[in-house]
Scaffold this active site. Structure first.
Site, PDB file in Angstrom:
ATOM      1  N   GLY A   1      69.789  60.452  53.157  1.00 62.39           N
ATOM      2  CA  GLY A   1      71.166  60.638  54.066  1.00 62.39           C
ATOM      3  C   GLY A   1      72.063  62.197  53.471  1.00 62.39           C
ATOM      4  O   GLY A   1      71.386  62.773  53.940  1.00 62.39           O
TER       5      GLY A   1
ATOM      6  N   SER B   1      64.457  63.412  50.324  1.00 59.14           N
ATOM      7  CA  SER B   1      65.443  64.022  51.157  1.00 59.14           C
ATOM      8  C   SER B   1      66.887  64.214  50.404  1.00 59.14           C
ATOM      9  O   SER B   1      66.724  64.840  49.153  1.00 59.14           O
ATOM     10  CB  SER B   1      65.805  63.304  52.425  1.00 59.14           C
ATOM     11  OG  SER B   1      66.483  63.819  53.472  1.00 59.14           O
ATOM     12  N   TRP B   2      67.964  63.605  51.024  1.00 55.23           N
ATOM     13  CA  TRP B   2      68.990  63.610  49.994  1.00 55.23           C
ATOM     14  C   TRP B   2      68.777  63.043  48.776  1.00 55.23           C
ATOM     15  O   TRP B   2      69.399  63.469  47.571  1.00 55.23           O
ATOM     16  CB  TRP B   2      70.322  63.164  50.795  1.00 55.23           C
ATOM     17  CG  TRP B   2      71.391  62.896  49.834  1.00 55.23           C
ATOM     18  CD1 TRP B   2      71.760  61.435  49.381  1.00 55.23           C
ATOM     19  CD2 TRP B   2      72.174  63.530  49.080  1.00 55.23           C
ATOM     20  NE1 TRP B   2      72.789  61.425  48.514  1.00 55.23           N
ATOM     21  CE2 TRP B   2      73.138  62.748  48.234  1.00 55.23           C
ATOM     22  CE3 TRP B   2      72.448  64.853  48.681  1.00 55.23           C
ATOM     23  CZ2 TRP B   2      74.172  62.991  47.390  1.00 55.23           C
ATOM     24  CZ3 TRP B   2      73.532  65.277  48.068  1.00 55.23           C
ATOM     25  CH2 TRP B   2      74.208  64.335  47.256  1.00 55.23           C
TER      26      TRP B   2
ATOM     27  N   ASP C   1      57.631  68.893  58.457  1.00 50.77           N
ATOM     28  CA  ASP C   1      58.858  68.273  58.274  1.00 50.77           C
ATOM     29  C   ASP C   1      59.862  69.470  58.798  1.00 50.77           C
ATOM     30  O   ASP C   1      59.916  70.552  58.545  1.00 50.77           O
ATOM     31  CB  ASP C   1      59.036  68.333  56.493  1.00 50.77           C
ATOM     32  CG  ASP C   1      60.367  67.691  56.375  1.00 50.77           C
ATOM     33  OD1 ASP C   1      61.233  67.578  57.247  1.00 50.77           O
ATOM     34  OD2 ASP C   1      60.618  67.093  55.221  1.00 50.77           O
TER      35      ASP C   1
ATOM     36  N   HIS D   1      58.926  64.523  57.940  1.00 50.02           N
ATOM     37  CA  HIS D   1      60.083  64.228  56.803  1.00 50.02           C
ATOM     38  C   HIS D   1      59.782  62.705  56.548  1.00 50.02           C
ATOM     39  O   HIS D   1      60.161  62.607  55.126  1.00 50.02           O
ATOM     40  CB  HIS D   1      61.258  64.516  57.449  1.00 50.02           C
ATOM     41  CG  HIS D   1      62.355  64.358  56.453  1.00 50.02           C
ATOM     42  ND1 HIS D   1      62.471  65.312  55.449  1.00 50.02           N
ATOM     43  CD2 HIS D   1      63.446  63.649  56.424  1.00 50.02           C
ATOM     44  CE1 HIS D   1      63.581  64.813  54.708  1.00 50.02           C
ATOM     45  NE2 HIS D   1      64.215  63.796  55.022  1.00 50.02           N
TER      46      HIS D   1
END
Length: 363
Positions: A58, A133-134, A308, A340
């Site tokens: 996120g 990711s985050w 990605d 991704h």
């Protein structure tokens, strides 16, 4: 042409090694007051196993039970939790409003929450930290600040959170879209996903497209907007959420973007991301790369999709080079033929193999 042979999805199908199981236990953990932030958590696998702290993406992405399938349930004790403001944690941006859910919602608080959860679940020694990711950003920040608690970092889709990284995904050629919609006027994710980009860009009037993230945040920040304004906020949240959701796959699930097209998820996801991105993720520019020397002694494993377009592969390569320069080369750097999402087949196989091959904590 035999259209029946065309690839129709890049999502995981039968690549999972471990079955889906119900959580062994779950709960709500109070972590703050005024507002009263409470985290929802679940635990899977072996209660006496090696602890794994799972950090979702996120910001604002939340967890789901399928994410427990990367881990051998006989070996690992897996903790999933929803970060502040999203999922089943409270207050939730969509259900309780952004004023409450975004208050005291910064990277510092999320790092502290991990330690609160460790304490509440009686995790006293080192643990594996798994983030994508985050979640990779948060995992790196946590390990930099608390290296004594981390045995290994298993990271997917490295996100360093620099301004140029965000502009690649959210700005692209938006400023010239009205006159030259398909012109390659600057780098960006839109190059591979022009139809999906169109839907994201055209939510914002042409005169406001010079800063797409600011324009979206202005819509989200409107208070007491009335019925028309609330409809505009939902439309903007859905456009933001679906844009990221569909471009996370090499074969974009445009016809069925899943939870990214659900109102509650989109309202939380988009507004939390906009909140963090407007504040440089609440960390100093270059923070992770400047502090990688603090990761010495931690085994680091990276899996990144070659295609990605949410967090391009160059971010992983930058981190790997910085770690090598600091004298702490990564143990594993796998480039999958994927995008991704953690839920693409090759990435599922690679992440599961990394977890299966980690050195035991008691070795």
């Amino acid at each position: 042409m035999d259209f029946a042979r065309l690839q129709t999805t890049s999502k995981v199908t039968d690549e999972w090694r471990y079955p889906q199981k119900d959580p062994r236990r779950s709960g709500m953990l109070p972590v703050d007051q005024e507002p009263d932030h409470t985290l929802y958590w679940e635990e899977y696998g072996n209660p006496d196993g090696e602890p794994v702290m799972f950090l979702h993406g996120g910001p604002g992405g939340s967890c789901s039970p399928v994410l427990s399938r990367f881990f051998d349930p006989a070996r690992y004790r897996v903790v999933l939790f929803d970060q502040r403001g999203c999922g089943k944690s409270r207050p939730n941006v969509a259900r309780d409003g952004p004023d409450a859910a975004l208050a005291k919602n910064t990277t510092d608080e999320l790092v502290a929450d991990i330690n609160r959860l460790r304490q509440a679940l009686d995790i006293t020694g080192k643990m594996h930290v798994f983030g994508g990711s985050w979640g990779s950003t948060l995992a790196l920040v946590y390990a930099i600040r608390h290296p004594e608690a981390v045995a290994s970092l298993v990271l997917r889709g490295i996100f360093l959170g620099e301004r140029e990284d965000l502009l690649y995904m959210y700005q692209g050629n938006a400023g010239t879209w009205a006159d030259q919609p398909f012109a390659l006027t600057r780098p960006g994710s839109y190059v591979a996903y022009p139809d999906e980009w169109k839907a994201f860009v055209e939510v914002i009037p042409p005169e406001d497209r010079g800063d797409m993230m600011a324009a979206y945040k202005a819509i989200f920040d409107a208070r007491n907007p009335g019925e028309a304004g609330r409809a505009a906020q939902l439309a903007a949240a859905l456009a933001w959420s679906v844009w990221e959701g569909v471009i996370s796959y090499t074969v974009p699930p445009t016809a069925d973007p899943g939870q990214n097209a659900e109102a509650d998820f989109a309202l939380s996801f988009a507004q939390i991301e906009a909140h963090y991105f407007a504040n440089d993720l609440f960390i100093e520019p270059g923070y992770v790369l400047d502090q990688v020397h603090r990761l010495a002694g931690i085994d680091i494993h990276i899996v990144h999709g070659r295609f990605d377009q949410v967090t391009p592969l160059a971010q992983a390569s930058t981190l790997v080079a910085a770690l090598e320069a600091a004298g702490s080369p990564v143990r594993t750097f796998i480039k999958t033929n994927a995008g991704h999402s953690a839920l693409e087949g090759q990435t599922v196989i690679a992440l599961t193999a990394v977890m299966d091959g980690l050195d035991p904590l008691d070795a």
